[in-house]
Design a protein around this motif. Sequence first.
Motif, PDB file in Angstrom:
ATOM      1  N   MET A   1       0.955  -1.096  -0.036  1.00 34.08           N
ATOM      2  CA  MET A   1      -0.151   0.049   0.126  1.00 34.08           C
ATOM      3  C   MET A   1       0.815   1.236   0.030  1.00 34.08           C
ATOM      4  O   MET A   1       1.816   1.272   0.735  1.00 34.08           O
ATOM      5  CB  MET A   1      -0.900   0.011   1.157  1.00 34.08           C
ATOM      6  N   THR A   2       0.515   2.206  -0.776  1.00 37.20           N
ATOM      7  CA  THR A   2       1.366   3.340  -1.030  1.00 37.20           C
ATOM      8  C   THR A   2       1.102   4.486   0.063  1.00 37.20           C
ATOM      9  O   THR A   2      -0.141   4.452   0.465  1.00 37.20           O
ATOM     10  CB  THR A   2       1.112   3.925  -2.433  1.00 37.20           C
ATOM     11  N   ALA A   3       2.250   4.693   0.884  1.00 38.36           N
ATOM     12  CA  ALA A   3       1.995   5.734   1.766  1.00 38.36           C
ATOM     13  C   ALA A   3       1.390   7.257   1.346  1.00 38.36           C
ATOM     14  O   ALA A   3       1.881   7.479   0.232  1.00 38.36           O
ATOM     15  CB  ALA A   3       3.381   6.069   2.617  1.00 38.36           C
ATOM     16  N   PRO A   4       0.519   7.970   2.120  1.00 44.07           N
ATOM     17  CA  PRO A   4      -0.002   9.069   1.537  1.00 44.07           C
ATOM     18  C   PRO A   4       1.261  10.100   1.409  1.00 44.07           C
ATOM     19  O   PRO A   4       2.293  10.041   2.199  1.00 44.07           O
ATOM     20  CB  PRO A   4      -1.078   9.690   2.725  1.00 44.07           C
ATOM     21  N   ALA A   5       1.026  11.036   0.293  1.00 48.38           N
ATOM     22  CA  ALA A   5       2.111  12.182   0.368  1.00 48.38           C
ATOM     23  C   ALA A   5       2.144  13.134   1.442  1.00 48.38           C
ATOM     24  O   ALA A   5       1.014  13.206   2.105  1.00 48.38           O
ATOM     25  CB  ALA A   5       1.868  12.673  -1.165  1.00 48.38           C
ATOM     26  N   ILE A   6       3.221  13.795   1.932  1.00 52.55           N
ATOM     27  CA  ILE A   6       3.173  14.502   3.036  1.00 52.55           C
ATOM     28  C   ILE A   6       3.113  15.975   2.305  1.00 52.55           C
ATOM     29  O   ILE A   6       4.030  16.509   1.686  1.00 52.55           O
ATOM     30  CB  ILE A   6       4.365  14.358   3.647  1.00 52.55           C
ATOM     31  N   SER A   7       1.868  16.607   2.146  1.00 47.47           N
ATOM     32  CA  SER A   7       1.699  17.859   1.880  1.00 47.47           C
ATOM     33  C   SER A   7       1.775  18.893   2.823  1.00 47.47           C
ATOM     34  O   SER A   7       1.242  18.745   3.893  1.00 47.47           O
ATOM     35  CB  SER A   7       0.408  18.034   0.918  1.00 47.47           C
ATOM     36  N   ILE A   8       1.809  20.156   2.487  1.00 46.62           N
ATOM     37  CA  ILE A   8       2.005  21.239   3.350  1.00 46.62           C
ATOM     38  C   ILE A   8       0.825  21.948   3.636  1.00 46.62           C
ATOM     39  O   ILE A   8       0.406  22.585   2.256  1.00 46.62           O
ATOM     40  CB  ILE A   8       3.308  22.013   3.502  1.00 46.62           C
ATOM     41  N   PRO A   9      -0.037  21.869   4.392  1.00 43.04           N
ATOM     42  CA  PRO A   9      -1.361  22.808   4.445  1.00 43.04           C
ATOM     43  C   PRO A   9      -0.984  24.216   3.940  1.00 43.04           C
ATOM     44  O   PRO A   9       0.007  24.874   4.407  1.00 43.04           O
ATOM     45  CB  PRO A   9      -1.901  22.491   5.707  1.00 43.04           C
ATOM     46  N   ALA A  10      -2.250  24.616   3.361  1.00 44.94           N
ATOM     47  CA  ALA A  10      -2.091  26.045   2.894  1.00 44.94           C
ATOM     48  C   ALA A  10      -1.806  27.220   4.028  1.00 44.94           C
ATOM     49  O   ALA A  10      -1.226  28.160   3.852  1.00 44.94           O
ATOM     50  CB  ALA A  10      -3.246  26.464   2.049  1.00 44.94           C
ATOM     51  N   ARG A  11      -2.708  26.707   5.114  1.00 45.48           N
ATOM     52  CA  ARG A  11      -2.629  27.872   6.326  1.00 45.48           C
ATOM     53  C   ARG A  11      -1.438  27.750   6.801  1.00 45.48           C
ATOM     54  O   ARG A  11      -0.709  28.933   7.191  1.00 45.48           O
ATOM     55  CB  ARG A  11      -3.678  27.490   7.392  1.00 45.48           C
ATOM     56  N   LEU A  12      -0.622  26.789   6.974  1.00 43.47           N
ATOM     57  CA  LEU A  12       0.779  26.775   7.363  1.00 43.47           C
ATOM     58  C   LEU A  12       1.554  27.505   6.645  1.00 43.47           C
ATOM     59  O   LEU A  12       2.647  28.329   7.315  1.00 43.47           O
ATOM     60  CB  LEU A  12       1.120  25.354   7.862  1.00 43.47           C
ATOM     61  N   GLN A  13       1.564  27.547   5.424  1.00 41.73           N
ATOM     62  CA  GLN A  13       2.767  28.099   4.430  1.00 41.73           C
ATOM     63  C   GLN A  13       2.330  29.476   4.568  1.00 41.73           C
ATOM     64  O   GLN A  13       3.453  30.391   4.791  1.00 41.73           O
ATOM     65  CB  GLN A  13       2.185  27.692   3.115  1.00 41.73           C
ATOM     66  N   GLU A  14       1.017  29.943   4.444  1.00 46.04           N
ATOM     67  CA  GLU A  14       0.660  31.347   4.588  1.00 46.04           C
ATOM     68  C   GLU A  14       1.190  32.023   5.841  1.00 46.04           C
ATOM     69  O   GLU A  14       1.671  32.962   5.887  1.00 46.04           O
ATOM     70  CB  GLU A  14      -0.744  31.387   4.580  1.00 46.04           C
ATOM     71  N   THR A  15       0.864  31.367   6.818  1.00 46.10           N
ATOM     72  CA  THR A  15       1.330  31.999   8.223  1.00 46.10           C
ATOM     73  C   THR A  15       2.790  31.903   8.546  1.00 46.10           C
ATOM     74  O   THR A  15       3.371  33.176   8.755  1.00 46.10           O
ATOM     75  CB  THR A  15       0.526  30.937   9.548  1.00 46.10           C
ATOM     76  N   VAL A  16       3.702  31.075   7.876  1.00 42.85           N
ATOM     77  CA  VAL A  16       4.988  31.062   8.203  1.00 42.85           C
ATOM     78  C   VAL A  16       5.567  32.138   7.312  1.00 42.85           C
ATOM     79  O   VAL A  16       6.589  32.744   7.703  1.00 42.85           O
ATOM     80  CB  VAL A  16       5.855  29.810   7.890  1.00 42.85           C
ATOM     81  N   ARG A  17       4.969  32.108   6.155  1.00 42.23           N
ATOM     82  CA  ARG A  17       5.469  33.279   5.119  1.00 42.23           C
ATOM     83  C   ARG A  17       5.198  34.649   5.872  1.00 42.23           C
ATOM     84  O   ARG A  17       6.130  35.569   5.670  1.00 42.23           O
ATOM     85  CB  ARG A  17       4.817  32.844   3.665  1.00 42.23           C
ATOM     86  N   CYS A  18       4.248  34.842   6.403  1.00 35.83           N
ATOM     87  CA  CYS A  18       3.786  36.027   6.738  1.00 35.83           C
ATOM     88  C   CYS A  18       4.483  36.340   8.093  1.00 35.83           C
ATOM     89  O   CYS A  18       4.791  37.746   8.036  1.00 35.83           O
ATOM     90  CB  CYS A  18       2.180  36.142   6.915  1.00 35.83           C
ATOM     91  N   TRP A  19       4.444  35.588   8.864  1.00 31.25           N
ATOM     92  CA  TRP A  19       5.261  35.854  10.361  1.00 31.25           C
ATOM     93  C   TRP A  19       6.646  35.820  10.329  1.00 31.25           C
ATOM     94  O   TRP A  19       7.500  36.150  11.314  1.00 31.25           O
ATOM     95  CB  TRP A  19       4.706  34.792  11.361  1.00 31.25           C
ATOM     96  N   THR A  20       7.481  35.351   9.290  1.00 28.65           N
ATOM     97  CA  THR A  20       8.661  35.002   9.487  1.00 28.65           C
ATOM     98  C   THR A  20       9.440  35.510   8.318  1.00 28.65           C
ATOM     99  O   THR A  20       9.053  36.066   7.343  1.00 28.65           O
ATOM    100  CB  THR A  20       8.931  33.593   9.346  1.00 28.65           C
ATOM    101  N   SER A  21      10.890  35.316   8.125  1.00 31.05           N
ATOM    102  CA  SER A  21      11.720  35.821   7.228  1.00 31.05           C
ATOM    103  C   SER A  21      11.991  34.775   6.214  1.00 31.05           C
ATOM    104  O   SER A  21      11.186  33.742   6.040  1.00 31.05           O
ATOM    105  CB  SER A  21      13.180  36.628   7.670  1.00 31.05           C
ATOM    106  N   GLU A  22      13.330  34.805   5.496  1.00 26.75           N
ATOM    107  CA  GLU A  22      13.669  34.002   4.592  1.00 26.75           C
ATOM    108  C   GLU A  22      13.787  32.315   5.328  1.00 26.75           C
ATOM    109  O   GLU A  22      13.604  31.284   4.703  1.00 26.75           O
ATOM    110  CB  GLU A  22      14.656  34.288   4.077  1.00 26.75           C
ATOM    111  N   SER A  23      14.093  32.446   6.722  1.00 23.28           N
ATOM    112  CA  SER A  23      14.288  31.143   7.392  1.00 23.28           C
ATOM    113  C   SER A  23      13.055  30.253   7.232  1.00 23.28           C
ATOM    114  O   SER A  23      12.902  29.072   7.456  1.00 23.28           O
ATOM    115  CB  SER A  23      14.770  31.481   8.739  1.00 23.28           C
ATOM    116  N   GLY A  24      11.760  31.162   7.560  1.00 18.64           N
ATOM    117  CA  GLY A  24      10.588  30.459   7.507  1.00 18.64           C
ATOM    118  C   GLY A  24      10.382  29.423   6.212  1.00 18.64           C
ATOM    119  O   GLY A  24      10.061  28.340   6.156  1.00 18.64           O
ATOM    120  N   GLN A  25      10.724  29.954   4.964  1.00 16.86           N
ATOM    121  CA  GLN A  25      10.516  29.415   3.841  1.00 16.86           C
ATOM    122  C   GLN A  25      11.353  28.192   3.763  1.00 16.86           C
ATOM    123  O   GLN A  25      11.399  27.015   3.243  1.00 16.86           O
ATOM    124  CB  GLN A  25      10.775  30.154   2.588  1.00 16.86           C
TER     125      GLN A  25
END
Length: 308
Positions: A1-25
């Motif tokens: 059985m193939t393991a589910p892919a690990i996708s990064i939720p949109a909310r987490l991406q938006e928050t980290v990019r908004c609240w942090t600098s290049e280190s967040g990306q």
Amino acid sequence: MTAPAISIPARLQETVRCWTSESGQAWLDALPGLAEAYLAQWELTLERVCEPGGQISLVLLVRRADGSPAALKLGYPHPEGEQEHAALAHWDGHGAVRMYACAPQDGAMLLERAQGDVSLRSLPESKAMLEALGTLRRLWVAPPEAHPFTSVADYVGGLREVLTRRRTMPAAAELRPLVDEALDVSAGMLQDSTTRDERLLLHGDYHHGNVLAAERSPWLAIDPKPLVGERAYDLAWLAQDRLDTLAGSPGPEAAARRRLQRLAADAAVDPERLRGWTLFRTVEAGLWSLDVGDTRHASLFLEFAAML
């Protein structure tokens, strides 16, 4: 059985990019690989990624080697969350989710699985407040003798410095009287706290969304940002919960005062200290929201602070 892919939720991406600098990306880019590493190290089977998940953490629903359910949390590294694992270890499941394993250097924790889609926000406000206070009382214990937790006094001292700087933002020009009041009140509270002997382990970020339904206990707290200090400081964040509902209610100013009076009476804390810490924490949150461009929450926080 193939393991589910690990996708990064949109909310987490938006928050980290908004609240942090290049280190967040950079952290976001490395996150799938980090998750895969801990799935292998802790012998976990991935079921799915939690959506929308945490604002600054990736949460994976997993199965342990014995088939039991758990949650793998990978949090963005930030000072407020550095001692989350230590608080969970000290509570050891009393009022909060249990921690099975941790790797603080990577912000990784293997936790008891709660019902992420059923928080105290699912209850009517009066019932939610009652359940919230009951759970919070279980968390208010003495910290270990040689503990790593920051004191409320030290933490608030740092917040006051940042709030003083944010006071000069152009967007805060009309708010300066309110900010000055919050700074004055917090200074008095810190000075008075030196004569008090209430040094308890606090959750630090306690609100209805951080209390989830669970199998082992009706409600368990998650996501602490622990401090050591007085109960009124912890209650202050709970006092400003559901601000959108409060703002839309008839007579919101009177409703805000009644909420604080009930919480102070039910928790047996000084109502003036609860009001003071609520004012400070809400003003600080409002200016932080302004600074990161979150005008909707800034408006809710600052309107509530003005009611106090």
